[in-house]
Design a protein around this motif. Structure first.
Motif, PDB file in Angstrom:
ATOM      1  N   ASP A  34       0.828  -1.213   0.000  1.00 54.94           N
ATOM      2  CA  ASP A  34       0.000   0.000   0.000  1.00 54.94           C
ATOM      3  C   ASP A  34       0.858   1.258   0.000  1.00 54.94           C
ATOM      4  OD1 ASP A  34      -2.271  -1.544   0.020  1.00 54.94           O
ATOM      5  OD2 ASP A  34      -2.770  -1.188   2.116  1.00 54.94           O
ATOM      6  N   ASP A  44      -2.306   2.893  -2.136  1.00 54.36           N
ATOM      7  CA  ASP A  44      -3.625   2.332  -1.834  1.00 54.36           C
ATOM      8  C   ASP A  44      -3.878   2.310  -0.319  1.00 54.36           C
ATOM      9  OD1 ASP A  44      -4.224   1.873  -4.494  1.00 54.36           O
ATOM     10  OD2 ASP A  44      -3.374  -0.151  -4.489  1.00 54.36           O
ATOM     11  N   ASP A  45      -5.141   2.073   0.037  1.00 56.28           N
ATOM     12  CA  ASP A  45      -5.552   2.005   1.440  1.00 56.28           C
ATOM     13  C   ASP A  45      -6.130   0.631   1.786  1.00 56.28           C
ATOM     14  OD1 ASP A  45      -4.864   4.637   1.678  1.00 56.28           O
ATOM     15  OD2 ASP A  45      -6.909   5.406   1.602  1.00 56.28           O
ATOM     16  N   LYS A  46      -5.674  -0.404   1.106  1.00 53.06           N
ATOM     17  CA  LYS A  46      -6.315  -1.711   1.260  1.00 53.06           C
ATOM     18  C   LYS A  46      -6.266  -2.220   2.696  1.00 53.06           C
ATOM     19  CE  LYS A  46      -5.731  -3.299  -3.506  1.00 53.06           C
ATOM     20  NZ  LYS A  46      -5.101  -4.309  -4.417  1.00 53.06           N
ATOM     21  N   TYR A  56      -5.899  -0.547   5.489  1.00 55.95           N
ATOM     22  CA  TYR A  56      -6.735   0.290   6.346  1.00 55.95           C
ATOM     23  C   TYR A  56      -8.186  -0.180   6.296  1.00 55.95           C
ATOM     24  CZ  TYR A  56      -2.863   3.719   6.252  1.00 55.95           C
ATOM     25  OH  TYR A  56      -1.655   4.356   6.356  1.00 55.95           O
ATOM     26  N   HIS A  57      -8.700  -0.336   5.088  1.00 58.94           N
ATOM     27  CA  HIS A  57     -10.109  -0.701   4.941  1.00 58.94           C
ATOM     28  C   HIS A  57     -10.366  -2.144   5.372  1.00 58.94           C
ATOM     29  CE1 HIS A  57     -11.562   3.015   3.104  1.00 58.94           C
ATOM     30  NE2 HIS A  57     -10.405   3.067   2.454  1.00 58.94           N
ATOM     31  N   LEU A  96     -11.339   4.311  10.852  1.00 57.17           N
ATOM     32  CA  LEU A  96     -10.524   4.568   9.663  1.00 57.17           C
ATOM     33  C   LEU A  96      -9.551   5.728   9.910  1.00 57.17           C
ATOM     34  CD1 LEU A  96      -9.934   3.767   6.738  1.00 57.17           C
ATOM     35  CD2 LEU A  96     -11.713   5.387   6.017  1.00 57.17           C
ATOM     36  N   LYS A 108      -5.114   5.159  10.089  1.00 59.30           N
ATOM     37  CA  LYS A 108      -4.249   5.941   9.213  1.00 59.30           C
ATOM     38  C   LYS A 108      -3.141   6.666   9.982  1.00 59.30           C
ATOM     39  CE  LYS A 108      -7.489   6.568   5.389  1.00 59.30           C
ATOM     40  NZ  LYS A 108      -8.212   7.525   4.508  1.00 59.30           N
TER      41      LYS A 108
END
Length: 284
Positions: free
Chosen positions: A159, A164-166, A168-169, A191, A195
């Motif tokens: 990431d 990308d924020d994969k 995190y999600h 979320l 971060k």
């Protein structure tokens, strides 16, 4: 560096911990203190509602950010490793550094903090009145988690390369499963929290939680008043596993919270606060 009377940095073993010690809404500055230890990849703000409830009830609260999380920077030596025992001792040292004495009314820990809570009870039984262990993986690191943590670290690294924020999600989805609208605010806050976690901090904490085993210490853990809490939708701190854990610890109580995932104090703040305050009122 100290930015306000409530905030202070405390350096231990190459980690410059950011801490927050807050006074009760009304009462004396030497009011009973409750120590709060947050989940891996979250930060001390997962306890915002919890801290307010405790302060309103007349308690001081001490919380801090794990290494490489939010306002605590990565360790000075980013190759350093810390066993969960080391991190638990750090928590105890932070209490003494910030309050001037080692005793706390209670320790409340979630996820990795819940595992640290078990160890805290065995290491420092005379320095804590009671323990609330929430959403811990159990008394030992699950074997199946070894590969998962490696995969998550790889995803974090990927990431950072791709933007990308994969991870995190994926993390928020595990923490607050389902799509109930009443949980939208919890997902939003979670979320924001994930971060603020750095890759070095994630690695250190992930390595510490996949290398512990406190299953032989149940008698020692049972010397402290204990409440074990699980969410019925949590697949990391599973309710069936934690019910069995509680049954092995002498005198431990067990509660499962309905329609709740991995972070009960964040997702179901009101229900958790009621449970917490009832527990705290059960001894002087």
């Amino acid at each position: 560096m100290t930015t306000s009377p409530a905030e202070a940095n405390v350096e231990l073993d190459g980690i410059n911990y950011f801490t927050l010690l807050e006074e009760p809404t009304s009462g004396t500055k030497d009011a009973p203190c409750v120590l709060l230890i947050h989940a891996l990849m979250s930060n001390l703000h997962m306890w915002d509602d919890t801290a307010k409830a405790l302060q309103k009830a007349g308690h001081r609260t001490l919380r801090y950010d794990h290494v490489g999380h939010n306002s605590t920077p990565p360790a000075k030596d980013e190759t350093a490793s810390y066993h969960l025992d080391d991190l638990t001792r750090h928590a105890h040292q932070l209490v003494e550094a910030r309050t001037g004495q080692p005793y706390v009314k209670a320790l409340i820990g979630c996820s990795i903090g819940g595992s640290m809570a078990f160890r805290y009870a065995s290491l420092f039984p005379n320095d804590v009145g009671g323990i609330i262990s929430i959403a811990s993986p159990g008394l030992k690191s699950p074997e199946a988690a070894q590969k998962l943590w490696s995969e998550r670290i790889e995803q974090f690294e990927e990431d950072l390369k791709t933007g990308d924020d994969k991870l995190y999600h994926m993390t928020v989805k595990r923490w607050v499963p389902g799509e109930r609208p009443e949980d939208d605010e919890a997902r939003k806050l979670a979320l924001q929290h994930v971060k603020t976690c750095s890759l070095p901090g994630y690695k250190v904490m992930a390595d510490s939680i996949r290398g512990y085993d406190y299953s032989s210490m149940v008698e020692e853990i049972g010397k402290v008043k204990m409440l074990v809490v699980a969410g019925d939708e949590d697949q990391a701190g599973r309710a069936d596993v934690l019910e069995e854990v509680a049954s092995k610890i002498p005198g431990a109580e067990f509660v499962v919270m309905k329609q709740t995932g991995h972070l009960p104090p964040l997702q179901k703040a009101d229900a958790f606060n009621e449970l917490m305050l009832q527990f705290l009122r059960s001894w002087p």
